[in-house]
Scaffold this active site. Structure first.
Site, PDB file in Angstrom:
ATOM      1  N   LYS A  13       0.829  -1.216   0.000  1.00 48.24           N
ATOM      2  CA  LYS A  13       0.000   0.000   0.000  1.00 48.24           C
ATOM      3  C   LYS A  13       0.859   1.259   0.000  1.00 48.24           C
ATOM      4  O   LYS A  13       0.489   2.255  -0.610  1.00 48.24           O
ATOM      5  CB  LYS A  13      -0.987  -0.003   1.165  1.00 48.24           C
ATOM      6  CG  LYS A  13      -0.354   0.154   2.513  1.00 48.24           C
ATOM      7  CD  LYS A  13      -1.401   0.131   3.596  1.00 48.24           C
ATOM      8  CE  LYS A  13      -0.776  -0.128   4.950  1.00 48.24           C
ATOM      9  NZ  LYS A  13       0.381   0.694   5.303  1.00 48.24           N
ATOM     10  N   ARG A  88      -4.938   2.801  12.341  1.00 46.57           N
ATOM     11  CA  ARG A  88      -4.434   1.451  12.552  1.00 46.57           C
ATOM     12  C   ARG A  88      -5.226   0.745  13.655  1.00 46.57           C
ATOM     13  O   ARG A  88      -5.170  -0.466  13.786  1.00 46.57           O
ATOM     14  CB  ARG A  88      -2.947   1.553  12.930  1.00 46.57           C
ATOM     15  CG  ARG A  88      -2.118   0.310  12.810  1.00 46.57           C
ATOM     16  CD  ARG A  88      -0.661   0.609  13.164  1.00 46.57           C
ATOM     17  NE  ARG A  88      -0.517   1.322  14.433  1.00 46.57           N
ATOM     18  CZ  ARG A  88      -0.644   0.749  15.629  1.00 46.57           C
ATOM     19  NH1 ARG A  88      -0.890  -0.528  15.735  1.00 46.57           N
ATOM     20  NH2 ARG A  88      -0.518   1.475  16.737  1.00 46.57           N
ATOM     21  N   ARG A 126      14.089  -9.387   3.207  1.00 49.09           N
ATOM     22  CA  ARG A 126      14.813  -8.119   3.040  1.00 49.09           C
ATOM     23  C   ARG A 126      16.207  -8.184   3.641  1.00 49.09           C
ATOM     24  O   ARG A 126      16.376  -8.603   4.789  1.00 49.09           O
ATOM     25  CB  ARG A 126      14.052  -6.993   3.762  1.00 49.09           C
ATOM     26  CG  ARG A 126      12.765  -6.598   3.093  1.00 49.09           C
ATOM     27  CD  ARG A 126      12.087  -5.585   3.982  1.00 49.09           C
ATOM     28  NE  ARG A 126      10.841  -5.111   3.443  1.00 49.09           N
ATOM     29  CZ  ARG A 126       9.972  -4.370   4.139  1.00 49.09           C
ATOM     30  NH1 ARG A 126      10.242  -4.036   5.394  1.00 49.09           N
ATOM     31  NH2 ARG A 126       8.857  -3.966   3.590  1.00 49.09           N
ATOM     32  N   ARG A 159      18.137  -6.850   9.124  1.00 51.24           N
ATOM     33  CA  ARG A 159      17.773  -6.140  10.355  1.00 51.24           C
ATOM     34  C   ARG A 159      16.930  -7.069  11.222  1.00 51.24           C
ATOM     35  O   ARG A 159      16.181  -7.896  10.708  1.00 51.24           O
ATOM     36  CB  ARG A 159      16.938  -4.889  10.022  1.00 51.24           C
ATOM     37  CG  ARG A 159      17.682  -3.819   9.248  1.00 51.24           C
ATOM     38  CD  ARG A 159      16.799  -2.579   9.113  1.00 51.24           C
ATOM     39  NE  ARG A 159      15.419  -2.955   8.788  1.00 51.24           N
ATOM     40  CZ  ARG A 159      14.349  -2.226   9.090  1.00 51.24           C
ATOM     41  NH1 ARG A 159      14.479  -1.088   9.725  1.00 51.24           N
ATOM     42  NH2 ARG A 159      13.148  -2.632   8.750  1.00 51.24           N
ATOM     43  N   ARG A 170       4.767  -8.960  14.096  1.00 49.05           N
ATOM     44  CA  ARG A 170       4.186  -7.714  13.568  1.00 49.05           C
ATOM     45  C   ARG A 170       2.853  -7.982  12.880  1.00 49.05           C
ATOM     46  O   ARG A 170       1.906  -7.214  13.012  1.00 49.05           O
ATOM     47  CB  ARG A 170       5.140  -7.066  12.555  1.00 49.05           C
ATOM     48  CG  ARG A 170       6.191  -6.182  13.194  1.00 49.05           C
ATOM     49  CD  ARG A 170       7.280  -5.839  12.210  1.00 49.05           C
ATOM     50  NE  ARG A 170       6.849  -4.957  11.128  1.00 49.05           N
ATOM     51  CZ  ARG A 170       7.468  -4.865   9.944  1.00 49.05           C
ATOM     52  NH1 ARG A 170       8.532  -5.613   9.698  1.00 49.05           N
ATOM     53  NH2 ARG A 170       7.037  -4.038   9.040  1.00 49.05           N
TER      54      ARG A 170
END
Ligand SMILES: [Zn+2]
Length: 212
Positions: A13, A88, A126, A159, A170
């Protein structure tokens, strides 16, 4: 046009926010950018938000709500806007609806749906260059030489935020806090659902069609 973009982390998004903004000719705001802006300008809200971010915690609702409301009330944005990453939580959604009550409320909520397994693959792949910070993805944009940066030869690392354990956590927090917001807008009936697992160009096409 007042639009909200919703979807889990990794749903794309954020990538689509500027495309939607160019379609409907209004400014877009991501809550992440708004935090960074307030931090950079050292505002009172920015300083307060920093104490939470430094601990890796979500910034409390009232701080976030105040930042977003002052952005919306800016004369450049009060005729229309795109919100990315806000609301949120249910209390954020309630505060936003209260604020927009007299001016017709939100026109459209665009929800980017992506299956959980695909999100985990996107987010936990990532990696970053330790030296120059160039981002790569183990699967979608790998470096030419395994483990080394194409640009500077630096070491690549992941990370902590992008490890599979943290990514799953998350996504769990997102479901708990944001699914009720999705249900709220489903109830109001102004939600548009987009298949965010499709290639970017296809997603853009469905957005163009959906927004007329
Ligand atoms: Zn590098």
């Amino acid at each position: 046009m007042k639009i909200i973009l919703m979807g889990p982390p990794g749903s794309g998004k954020g990538t689509q926010a500027s495309f939607v903004a160019s379609l409907v000719q209004v400014n877009s705001m991501s809550s992440g950018d708004l935090f960074r802006e307030n931090l950079a300008n050292d505002t009172e809200l920015g300083k307060l938000a920093k104490t939470y971010m430094d601990q890796g915690k979500y910034v409390p609702d009232d701080v976030t709500i105040n930042m977003v409301m002052s952005w919306i009330e800016d004369s450049e944005n009060n005729g229309g806007f795109i919100l990315d990453g806000f609301p949120r939580t249910l209390s954020q959604a309630q505060a936003l609806d209260d604020r927009l009550n007299g001016v017709g409320g939100i026109d459209k909520v665009i929800l980017f749906n992506v299956p959980e397994l695909e999100l985990i693959k996107r987010l936990s792949g990532r990696i970053l260059c330790r030296k120059c910070q160039t981002p790569y993805h183990k699967e979608f944009s790998p470096p030419t030489n395994d483990g080394a940066c194409d640009k500077c030869g630096g070491d690549l690392f992941q990370r902590d935020d992008d490890s599979e354990v943290v990514v799953k956590e998350r996504l769990k927090v997102y479901r708990q806090e944001t699914d009720p917001v999705v249900e709220r807008y489903r109830g109001i009936g102004n939600i548009l659902e987009i298949d965010g697992s499709l290639p970017i160009r296809v997603v853009e096409k469905s957005l163009r069609t959906a927004l007329g």
